[in-house]
Design a protein around this motif. Structure first.
Motif, PDB file in Angstrom:
ATOM      1  N   UNK A  62      -2.810 -65.309  73.464  1.00 49.09           N
ATOM      2  CA  UNK A  62      -2.078 -66.466  74.001  1.00 49.09           C
ATOM      3  C   UNK A  62      -0.580 -66.266  73.847  1.00 49.09           C
ATOM      4  N   UNK A  63      -0.166 -65.718  72.712  1.00 44.35           N
ATOM      5  CA  UNK A  63       1.260 -65.489  72.490  1.00 44.35           C
ATOM      6  C   UNK A  63       1.819 -64.471  73.484  1.00 44.35           C
ATOM      7  N   UNK A  64       0.986 -63.482  73.853  1.00 40.38           N
ATOM      8  CA  UNK A  64       1.429 -62.500  74.857  1.00 40.38           C
ATOM      9  C   UNK A  64       1.747 -63.211  76.170  1.00 40.38           C
ATOM     10  N   UNK A  65       0.841 -64.081  76.593  1.00 40.98           N
ATOM     11  CA  UNK A  65       0.995 -64.711  77.900  1.00 40.98           C
ATOM     12  C   UNK A  65       2.128 -65.737  77.939  1.00 40.98           C
ATOM     13  N   UNK A  66       2.554 -66.252  76.769  1.00 45.66           N
ATOM     14  CA  UNK A  66       3.611 -67.255  76.776  1.00 45.66           C
ATOM     15  C   UNK A  66       4.991 -66.665  76.513  1.00 45.66           C
ATOM     16  N   UNK A  67       5.098 -65.332  76.370  1.00 45.66           N
ATOM     17  CA  UNK A  67       6.410 -64.729  76.144  1.00 45.66           C
ATOM     18  C   UNK A  67       7.249 -64.826  77.416  1.00 45.66           C
ATOM     19  N   UNK A  68       8.335 -65.544  77.342  1.00 50.14           N
ATOM     20  CA  UNK A  68       9.170 -65.736  78.532  1.00 50.14           C
ATOM     21  C   UNK A  68       9.844 -64.445  78.982  1.00 50.14           C
ATOM     22  N   UNK A  69      10.109 -63.546  78.029  1.00 52.36           N
ATOM     23  CA  UNK A  69      10.796 -62.297  78.411  1.00 52.36           C
ATOM     24  C   UNK A  69       9.955 -61.444  79.347  1.00 52.36           C
ATOM     25  N   UNK A  70       8.629 -61.543  79.242  1.00 54.97           N
ATOM     26  CA  UNK A  70       7.758 -60.712  80.069  1.00 54.97           C
ATOM     27  C   UNK A  70       7.705 -61.188  81.518  1.00 54.97           C
ATOM     28  N   UNK A 107      11.825 -53.825  74.703  1.00 57.09           N
ATOM     29  CA  UNK A 107      12.522 -54.943  74.082  1.00 57.09           C
ATOM     30  C   UNK A 107      11.557 -55.955  73.517  1.00 57.09           C
ATOM     31  N   UNK A 108      10.479 -56.232  74.254  1.00 58.32           N
ATOM     32  CA  UNK A 108       9.480 -57.179  73.772  1.00 58.32           C
ATOM     33  C   UNK A 108       8.745 -56.637  72.547  1.00 58.32           C
ATOM     34  N   UNK A 109       8.340 -55.371  72.597  1.00 58.71           N
ATOM     35  CA  UNK A 109       7.605 -54.763  71.480  1.00 58.71           C
ATOM     36  C   UNK A 109       8.484 -54.674  70.237  1.00 58.71           C
ATOM     37  N   UNK A 110       9.754 -54.268  70.417  1.00 53.77           N
ATOM     38  CA  UNK A 110      10.650 -54.150  69.263  1.00 53.77           C
ATOM     39  C   UNK A 110      10.986 -55.515  68.664  1.00 53.77           C
ATOM     40  N   UNK A 111      11.054 -56.541  69.502  1.00 60.96           N
ATOM     41  CA  UNK A 111      11.288 -57.889  68.970  1.00 60.96           C
ATOM     42  C   UNK A 111      10.142 -58.301  68.055  1.00 60.96           C
ATOM     43  N   UNK A 112       8.909 -57.985  68.460  1.00 60.08           N
ATOM     44  CA  UNK A 112       7.756 -58.283  67.608  1.00 60.08           C
ATOM     45  C   UNK A 112       7.772 -57.428  66.349  1.00 60.08           C
ATOM     46  N   UNK A 113       8.198 -56.162  66.482  1.00 57.92           N
ATOM     47  CA  UNK A 113       8.285 -55.284  65.315  1.00 57.92           C
ATOM     48  C   UNK A 113       9.320 -55.811  64.325  1.00 57.92           C
ATOM     49  N   UNK A 135      15.764 -57.812  55.272  1.00 54.76           N
ATOM     50  CA  UNK A 135      16.862 -58.775  55.317  1.00 54.76           C
ATOM     51  C   UNK A 135      17.905 -58.288  56.327  1.00 54.76           C
ATOM     52  N   UNK A 136      17.907 -58.870  57.523  1.00 51.68           N
ATOM     53  CA  UNK A 136      18.859 -58.461  58.551  1.00 51.68           C
ATOM     54  C   UNK A 136      18.996 -59.554  59.600  1.00 51.68           C
ATOM     55  N   UNK A 137      20.148 -59.584  60.237  1.00 55.75           N
ATOM     56  CA  UNK A 137      20.382 -60.492  61.358  1.00 55.75           C
ATOM     57  C   UNK A 137      20.355 -59.747  62.686  1.00 55.75           C
ATOM     58  N   UNK A 138      20.059 -58.458  62.643  1.00 58.83           N
ATOM     59  CA  UNK A 138      20.059 -57.653  63.855  1.00 58.83           C
ATOM     60  C   UNK A 138      18.923 -58.069  64.784  1.00 58.83           C
ATOM     61  N   UNK A 139      19.164 -57.895  66.069  1.00 56.59           N
ATOM     62  CA  UNK A 139      18.143 -58.160  67.081  1.00 56.59           C
ATOM     63  C   UNK A 139      18.152 -56.994  68.067  1.00 56.59           C
ATOM     64  N   UNK A 140      17.094 -56.919  68.842  1.00 55.24           N
ATOM     65  CA  UNK A 140      17.029 -55.904  69.893  1.00 55.24           C
ATOM     66  C   UNK A 140      16.505 -56.573  71.150  1.00 55.24           C
TER      67      UNK A 140
END
Length: 462
Positions: A61-69, A173-179, A189-194
């Motif tokens: 369900x989370x896969x299907x609701x990802x707006x980035x995809x 980008x989607x996979x790395x965000x989940x990672x 501990x980081x504020x970095x995003x991808x």
């Protein structure tokens, strides 16, 4: 006995999936089917509890609701619509006339057109097939060495893997965000995003370095072996002013779309998903301006978009099942301990992972590697201190080689399908080797100087 077998199960699961894929079974069904077979084995032997699969519906369900995809079908639609409007044909004709009088000029023309198509369509198969049909016969007729001609076409056609808007970067980008989310849950501990926008910006400079590298190689071949890339003699009656004006008109169409899509992302006007919608609308408007938009063509593009998008999402669902079962057997812990215990830290771990991905590219497509390998190793590398944007660009360039590496490189298959019978498969294989070497050199450059990938996103974000 059971404990030792439990330790081996993640490795056996991964090898079994690779083996089934080599047998030619569909990717999504192979990932899901083999994983469920391993669940049955684990439940029968008491190694795992099947109740853990209860998490699966929530994951899907989370896969299907990802707006980035949502950007995936929109960029696919944009690329297919542009491919159907025959922009590539006009571009190749104009560029070949402009550069043809130079040694290696047609090679330069193919590379530039490949770059422009990559930045406006991002569809490797369509680009390679189009340039193979249009430019390969002309290059061979004018005396180009078959290895050089086929290598240039294959390599230029795969630029859509790294130059944004790239479907690979969207998925990465989607996979790395989940990672990153998983790594933070483990204590990072980081504020970095991808984000996808960051990866788009990070890929601009490496993509341009690849284009320059290809053109330098063509120039070197034309200098050392003029007979391999001869200049073209045109009729003296050709009006160069008319040619230049026609080239500017043909260039303006994809450039307007590139500026609209990438410019809206770079200046923060739109998110990548919104920019994808702008690109899809822009592709329709270009088709209208070129008088190429018909109801039949629109339906054809929509059907192809649905088929390709369904394939991507089905593979993503199969990969999610695989990753859940892999974790049920403790595969994530096994990978984490293996890499953190290596001497040399992040450098050694990254070197091994890049090598494994490169070798997997000989037998697997970039989508399988993105959805199967990256979710496993991504959190580990991020925990070890890898910059997410830098890591994403390294993976993207590495995955680009999977389109060129024999024997299963998809760009090779696409070109083989449209190449004249006089072109041998061995010549295509030999032709791509120098370009694979260029990609490896660029990969090493990005690894040695991470700022090549991280500077532009940091500059844009202030």
């Amino acid at each position: 006995m059971v404990d030792s077998l439990f330790t081996l199960m993640p490795l056996l699961l991964f090898l079994s999936v690779c083996l089934v894929l080599l047998w030619g079974y569909p990717v999504a069904l192979s990932l899901a089917g083999v994983s469920l077979i391993f669940v049955a084995i684990g439940a029968t032997t008491g190694m795992i509890e099947p109740i853990q699969l209860n998490f699966l519906p929530g994951r899907l369900y989370k896969i299907m609701e990802r707006s980035t995809l949502i950007a995936v079908p929109l960029f696919i639609f944009m690329g297919l619509m542009l491919e159907r409007t025959k922009i590539a044909e006009d571009l190749l004709d104009s560029m070949a006339t402009l550069f043809g009088k130079l040694r290696g000029g047609m090679g330069f023309a193919v590379t530039i057109v490949g770059m422009l198509l990559a930045a406006s369509t991002g569809i490797v198969g369509a680009t390679v097939v189009t340039m193979g049909l249009l430019s390969l016969p002309a290059m061979i007729k004018r005396g180009y060495q078959p290895e050089l001609a086929t290598g240039v076409i294959c390599a230029s056609g795969t630029l859509g893997q790294i130059i944004p808007p790239s479907i690979v970067l969207v998925l990465l980008g989607d996979v790395l965000a989940n990672s990153m989310t998983e790594a933070k849950s483990l204590g990072l501990q980081t504020d970095q995003v991808a984000s996808i926008g960051d990866l788009f910006m990070g890929a601009v400079i490496p993509g341009m370095i690849l284009v320059v590298g290809y053109m330098l190689y063509i120039a070197f071949v034309a200098w050392r072996r003029p007979q391999a890339a001869p200049a073209i003699e045109f009729d003296d009656k050709v009006d160069m002013r008319t040619v230049i004006w026609k080239a500017l008109i043909n260039l303006s169409m994809p450039l307007i779309l590139i500026v609209a899509v990438l410019g809206s992302i770079l200046y923060g006007i739109a998110t990548p998903t919104e920019a994808a919608a702008i690109g899809a609308l822009g592709a329709i408007l270009l088709a209208v301006l070129r008088r190429k938009l018909t109801l039949a063509r629109l339906l054809d593009v929509m059907r192809s978009t649905v088929k390709t998008t369904s394939m991507v999402f089905l593979i993503l669902i199969g990969a999610s099942i695989f990753s859940l079962v892999f974790r049920m057997y403790g595969g994530d812990e096994l990978i984490r301990h293996f890499f953190t215990d290596l001497p040399g830290g992040l450098f050694t771990a990254l070197l091994i992972i890049m090598l494994v991905m490169f070798l997997l590219g000989f037998i697997l497509d970039f989508i399988e590697i993105t959805f199967v390998v990256v979710p496993i190793v991504g959190p580990v590398l991020l925990m070890m201190g890898a910059d997410p944007i830098w890591l994403g660009i390294l993976i993207a360039i590495n995955l680009q080689t999977s389109f060129l590496t024999p024997p299963f490189g998809f760009a090779l298959f696409y070109l083989r399908g449209v190449a004249p019978k006089s072109i041998r498969t061995s010549q295509i294989y030999r032709g791509v080797i120098p370009f694979i070497a260029i990609q490896i050199v660029v990969l090493a450059m990005i690894a040695a100087w991470p700022s090549l990938a991280t500077w532009l996103p940091a500059y844009v974000s202030g």
